[in-house]
Design an enzyme around this catalytic site. Structure first.
Site, PDB file in Angstrom:
ATOM      1  N   ALA A  61       0.825  -1.206   0.000  1.00  0.00           N
ATOM      2  CA  ALA A  61       0.000   0.000   0.000  1.00  0.00           C
ATOM      3  C   ALA A  61       0.861   1.259   0.000  1.00  0.00           C
ATOM      4  CB  ALA A  61      -0.921  -0.004   1.215  1.00  0.00           C
ATOM      5  N   GLY A 100       0.475  -5.536   0.733  1.00  0.00           N
ATOM      6  CA  GLY A 100      -0.538  -5.684  -0.307  1.00  0.00           C
ATOM      7  C   GLY A 100       0.015  -6.238  -1.599  1.00  0.00           C
ATOM      8  N   GLU A 123       2.759  -5.622   7.676  1.00  0.00           N
ATOM      9  CA  GLU A 123       1.773  -4.676   8.203  1.00  0.00           C
ATOM     10  C   GLU A 123       1.823  -4.525   9.714  1.00  0.00           C
ATOM     11  OE1 GLU A 123       0.057  -5.935   4.221  1.00  0.00           O
ATOM     12  OE2 GLU A 123       1.195  -6.856   5.847  1.00  0.00           O
TER      13      GLU A 123
END
Length: 719
Positions: A61, A100, A123
């Site tokens: 991301a 992602g 993450e």
């Protein structure tokens, strides 16, 4: 954007294009949606390859979008559409597939990785969890134990490890895109149903509950108080016990709770702080980060004690030839064996060549005539360091940088004995140097921008977080540590026990409290520093330790322990008692309690109960207060620099963002009020009086941390 290309053989190639790491911005996601739809409706396309431009697949991301309103297509339905495609989709992974980016690849039907690619779901390091199916798909491919490890730690894996775990289907040392295209031609027309990861059965180990509980225990030990790793375990539990659709719903619920948490804000702040630290100007106004660093082809390390050995290993790891120096043959041979042993163990862990030939050893400083940079790592003794630098100034090339690993001595005084003060600076590594990420680069009065640029560039090559700081006793990290440890000593005098202080600090998130850490490091380390600063002795005629230095209260307790030979773990006793010398299990020591009772009686101190909140506030807020003094004096350029130093060098709990960010989250008025309270209650204790910068910030309405420099900027910088 994502570029759509038709190539011979009925294959469509979708190339992610968003330099430098092809992050999944809203524009890129929209382009992927359009390209996948186009490939799906084109009757001449039989298979699809997704790759990234410039040798990088996708790093996940675009974190900059987290702070604003959500725009563009969501990643979850995008990946679901790829997986639902009747035409095979192959991910060609080069460089990185992270976050992602890896979740995108998991939605493809096949994954081919270049041998040097790195994959992971990091993450958790941002206070989040993989929320585009990562916690649901990865366990179906790699198994629950491996998925728990990768998701809760955020660690990256090599392409080879990913192949063993079943995350990728093939590893190549050729061009991954070309290999994937050729593979796509071969499997064109094959059914995709059996290749959809969401449809794969999940293999649950018989001891699932025990495995999940053991993982939670490790998390609580490793990341005390962090909520994201716990949520990751809950998401993997959902993958193992619920149908895919319900598991995805649980993943989204957990992500929603994390996304707005204070811990996520802190960790994302730290992510950007790590990239911003150290960029500051010299007193002449020249910015070091606009200065071209000199090439460093060969380095010398002076001293093969614990620090010198670790620094030597760092350099060899980075592929930089290093010549290590000791003063006597015996110490040289001990150092050589230790360095070779560390490199051998390192190579075994990574399955690589230990590169022993990059390290050479000598007892003669005159062998350093061709090095580009020297790092001195001998004892913290000013006379010894000046003697070495005087000699280095004569034997090294005139343009060689001379760096000291001192943890707090005056860099300008060291530079004064050389013929090149502009090329002298501090490179303060943290023990163990081959493991700790922090590097304080200390700018002296005469240090040139090119010297700073070269040291910072070298730190980057060593994979360190380099932070530029000014020259003062203790620099930033150790200077702030002094009031923190002093408060702990005073709390003992007033009635607390070592285990009570340590428990409060460890529950806050530190891996070790003040006293357990002191025993591990060796109490004589701080004792020697205090002696060097003139902060020990003398005693009163009756043998009563003086409790005042310069009009301020001073605790003689740690000095007395050292005088009695209680040096910590290595002596079998310090603040705690150990079963044997070098033992690691700390037990409360009845002797220490008797000693403290006698000490209090001698000085007329009435013991009282001290609650954990007071322990935390006095230790943490005194440290933070010193941080404000440092900012005010220009020893650090910005609060982000201090936070990076404390997280990467002193194991400050990452999920609180660092001491200055933590102060902003607690609220500057509260920090000020508490410091005022404790200063009035203990006017003789140093470093509790609130700094003038803290007062000005509160008077200015407690602006966001990013605006503190506007309040500071009128003060002269020492950098």
């Amino acid at each position: 954007m994502a570029v759509y290309t038709r190539i011979p053989g009925s294959v469509a190639v979708i190339t992610l294009k968003n330099p430098p790491v092809n992050a999944l911005s809203s524009t890129v996601r929209q382009a992927i949606v359009q390209s996948v739809s186009r490939a799906g409706t084109d009757p001449d396309v039989k298979a699809v390859v997704i790759c990234g431009e410039n040798g990088k697949f996708c790093a996940g991301a675009d974190i900059r979008e987290f702070s604003g309103p959500f725009r563009g297509p969501a990643l979850v339905p995008l990946i679901d559409d790829i997986e639902a495609s009747e035409k095979p989709v192959v991910a060609a992974i080069e460089g990185v597939a992270l976050g992602g980016g890896l979740e995108l690849a998991l939605g493809c039907h096949y994954r081919i990785a270049h041998i040097k690619a790195r994959l992971g779901l990091p993450e958790v390091t941002l206070g989040l969890l993989p929320a585009a199916g990562g916690t649901q798909r990865l366990p179906r491919l790699a198994g629950i134990p491996a998925a728990l490890d990768l998701i809760t730690t955020g660690r990256h894996v090599s392409a080879q490890e990913a192949l063993k775990l079943g995350i990728v289907d093939q590893v190549t040392d050729g061009n991954a895109r070309d290999v994937a295209v050729e593979f796509a031609r071969k499997i064109a027309g094959q059914p995709t149903g059996p290749r959809r990861v969401s449809s794969l059965p999940i293999q649950c180990p018989a001891n699932l509950d025990s495995l999940l509980e053991q993982t939670l225990v490790r998390i609580r030990q490793r990341a005390r108080g962090a909520i994201a790793p716990v949520a990751c375990v809950q998401a993997v539990r959902a993958a193992s016990t619920l149908p895919f659709a319900q598991g995805m719903q649980r993943e989204q619920e957990l992500m929603a709770a994390l996304f707005t948490s204070g811990q996520a804000r802190a960790l994302q702040y730290l992510h950007f702080a790590q990239r911003a630290v150290g960029k500051w100007s010299t007193p002449s106004g020249a910015r070091w980060d606009n200065t071209k660093p000199r090439p460093v082809r060969k380095v010398a390390v002076i001293g093969l004690g614990t620090m010198g050995r670790g620094i030597t290993v760092c350099l060899v790891r980075a592929g930089i030839p290093v010549i290590a120096v000791e003063m006597e043959e015996k110490q040289l041979e001990e150092g050589r064996r230790a360095v070779h042993g560390m490199l051998d163990r390192d190579a075994q862990r990574h399955g690589a060549d230990p590169n022993l030939s990059l390290a050479s050893f000598t007892i003669n400083l005159r062998d350093l005539g061709d090095v580009d940079l020297v790092i001195e790592a001998v004892f913290e003794d000013m006379a010894l360091k000046k003697k070495i630098f005087r000699e280095l100034s004569s034997v090294c090339r005139p343009d060689a940088l001379l760096c000291t690993n001192t943890s707090g001595l005056d860099v300008d005084e060291i530079a004064s004995v050389t013929r090149r003060p502009d090329l002298v600076l501090g490179m303060h590594f943290f023990a163990p140097a081959h493991m700790m990420k922090l590097l304080e680069v200390v700018h002296g009065l005469h240090t040139s921008p090119v010297a700073v640029a070269t040291a910072m560039d070298l730190g980057k090559k060593l994979e360190k977080v380099g932070v530029l700081v000014g020259n003062c006793p203790g620099f930033v990290g150790n200077r702030m540590l002094m009031p923190y440890t002093e408060q702990a000593y005073f709390l003992l005098e007033e009635g607390a026990r070592p285990e009570e202080v340590d428990q409060a600090l460890e529950e806050f998130g530190f891996a070790m409290g003040v006293f357990r850490m002191g025993d591990l490091s060796g109490l004589d380390v701080g004792w020697k520093i205090r002696m060097g600063l003139g902060l020990t002795g003398p005693t009163l005629p009756a043998g009563t330790p003086v409790r005042s230095r310069g009009g301020h209260r001073y605790s003689a307790v740690p000095d007395i322990l050292c005088e009695k030979g209680r040096m910590g773990q290595k002596a079998g006793r310090g603040w705690y008692l150990y079963e044997k010398q070098g033992g690691r299990v700390a037990r409360p020591d009845p002797w220490l309690q008797s000693f403290l009772e006698e000490y209090r009686s001698l000085h007329g101190i009435q013991a009282r109960h001290i609650d954990p909140q007071e322990i935390l506030e006095r230790c943490l807020y005194s440290l933070i207060n010193e941080g404000f003094h440092i900012l005010e004096e220009g020893i650090a350029a910005a609060p982000q620099d201090i936070d990076a130093i404390y997280v990467f060098g002193y194991s400050w709990p990452r999920h609180t963002g660092g001491p200055m960010f933590y102060a902003s989250m607690v609220g500057l008025p509260r920090v000020l009020d508490k410091l005022e309270h404790y200063h009035q209650a203990h006017p003789d204790i140093p470093r509790l009086e609130p700094s003038s910068l803290l007062r000005r910030l509160v008077a200015s309405g407690s602006p966001p941390l990013q605006q503190w420099r506007d309040v500071i900027k009128k003060h002269r910088s020492h950098l």
